[in-house]
Scaffold this active site. Structure first.
Site, PDB file in Angstrom:
ATOM      1  CG  HIS A   9      -3.456   4.639  -5.644  1.00  0.00           C
ATOM      2  ND1 HIS A   9      -3.699   5.334  -4.479  1.00  0.00           N
ATOM      3  CD2 HIS A   9      -4.202   3.500  -5.554  1.00  0.00           C
ATOM      4  CE1 HIS A   9      -4.556   4.663  -3.739  1.00  0.00           C
ATOM      5  NE2 HIS A   9      -4.862   3.548  -4.369  1.00  0.00           N
ATOM      6  CG  HIS A  12     -10.078  -6.738   0.478  1.00  0.00           C
ATOM      7  ND1 HIS A  12      -9.666  -7.653  -0.466  1.00  0.00           N
ATOM      8  CD2 HIS A  12     -10.461  -7.456   1.556  1.00  0.00           C
ATOM      9  CE1 HIS A  12      -9.795  -8.888   0.026  1.00  0.00           C
ATOM     10  NE2 HIS A  12     -10.269  -8.790   1.240  1.00  0.00           N
ATOM     11  CB  SER A  49      -7.882   1.335  -5.153  1.00  0.00           C
ATOM     12  OG  SER A  49      -6.611   1.301  -4.562  1.00  0.00           O
ATOM     13  CD  GLU A  73     -14.636  -2.228   2.764  1.00  0.00           C
ATOM     14  OE1 GLU A  73     -14.652  -2.783   3.878  1.00  0.00           O
ATOM     15  OE2 GLU A  73     -13.612  -2.161   2.047  1.00  0.00           O
ATOM     16  CG  ASP A 124     -14.756 -11.925   2.830  1.00  0.00           C
ATOM     17  OD1 ASP A 124     -14.113 -11.166   3.560  1.00  0.00           O
ATOM     18  OD2 ASP A 124     -14.284 -12.945   2.306  1.00  0.00           O
ATOM     19  N   GLY A 125     -14.349  -9.809   0.304  1.00  0.00           N
ATOM     20  CA  GLY A 125     -13.542  -9.846  -0.915  1.00  0.00           C
ATOM     21  C   GLY A 125     -13.084 -11.228  -1.296  1.00  0.00           C
ATOM     22  CG  ASP A 136      -4.940  -2.593  -1.041  1.00  0.00           C
ATOM     23  OD1 ASP A 136      -4.181  -3.019  -0.158  1.00  0.00           O
ATOM     24  OD2 ASP A 136      -5.149  -1.383  -1.234  1.00  0.00           O
TER      25      ASP A 136
END
Length: 286
Positions: free
Chosen positions: A18, A41, A102, A120, A145-146, A166
């Site tokens: 971060h 994600h 994030s 997400e 889905d990412g 991520d």
């Protein structure tokens, strides 16, 4: 490995990730043109450090809790202040009870012209994230889905911005998916910036990922620039909790390498477990 973020929120890996995220977004703020952040994600957004999962893990005690108490040099403090200010904004009583993930850190750094797309798939995490960003006209939570979203959402209309990848590393092939997902997204948007997180438990897996990402970045003209950062708070034992994590940055700000050389040494002492931590900062080979 299974990286359930509620157990690990605010740990050393979050702190490093971060801080890097806020440095990239600070750089993007320097030009008036709008930018977009795509978080593939995104997670739940805000984590209760007094909840059962965070208490069972307790990793924030050797992560963000130590960083908030640490003293930094006059040169380094301004570089990490944006990150610290965001964390403190979610803990107004100066008692550390919550940690922003994030998407909320990114949202805190958006100007009126900037946008956030947060993906997400897990229902509970998505519901909590929607609660945090409800009625926010600059942020959109996507039930997708990412890995599907990544090539679908690039390039963004803004043509400037950052893709944060991520994943939870719940699947055995997550390293391969990370490499192929990045390659697919980068092929469509080679001028974007990318920030990829990974657990550094296996030297072979980490090296193969770095090589694949560098190779994909080199496949376009002009080639994308790569930077690899690994941070270890203790030697990584095979069956122990995560003590080493990595970041791969593609097209990072030109200022970032110098900033990290100032920041990372000052994180070694507060984040170290049983001694000072150590870091590696280099250009991966294609």
């Amino acid at each position: 490995m299974n990286y359930r973020h509620a157990f690990h929120a605010g740990n050393f890996a979050d702190v490093v990730k971060h801080i890097v995220l806020t440095r990239i977004l600070t750089y993007l703020q320097e030009k008036p043109a709008a930018f977009r952040v795509i978080d593939t994600h995104a997670g739940a957004g805000l984590y209760d450090l007094e909840g059962d999962e965070a208490r069972r893990g307790g990793e924030w005690l050797t992560g963000i809790a130590r960083i908030l108490q640490a003293r930094f040099s006059e040169g380094t403090l301004p570089l990490i202040k944006p990150y610290l200010d965001i964390v403190r904004a979610y803990n107004p009583t100066n008692v550390l009870k919550a940690y922003p993930g994030s998407p909320l850190i990114a949202r805190a750094m958006l100007r009126p012209q900037d946008r956030l797309t947060a993906c997400e798939l897990e229902p509970s995490a998505r519901r909590h994230l929607i609660e945090q960003l409800r009625r926010d006209t600059q942020a959109r939570v996507v039930d997708l889905d990412g890995w599907t979203a990544l090539p679908a959402f690039v390039p963004p209309n803004e043509r400037r911005g950052l893709v944060l990848i991520d994943p939870p590393f719940e699947a055995k092939d997550e390293f391969e998916r990370l490499a192929s997902g990045f390659a697919a997204g980068f092929k469509k948007w080679p001028s974007g910036s990318y920030l990829l997180w990974y657990p550094a438990k296996s030297r072979r897996a980490a090296d193969e990922l770095a090589h694949a990402v560098a190779q994909a970045a080199a496949s376009v003209r002009p080639a994308g620039k790569c930077l690899q950062l690994e941070f270890s708070v203790a030697p990584q034992a095979r069956d122990s909790a995560l003590t080493s994590s990595g970041l791969l940055l593609v097209n990072p700000p030109w200022t970032l390498h110098g900033e990290l050389k100032a920041i990372l040494p000052e994180l070694e002492k507060p984040l170290g477990q049983g001694g000072a931590a150590r870091f590696k900062l280099e250009t991966p080979k294609a």
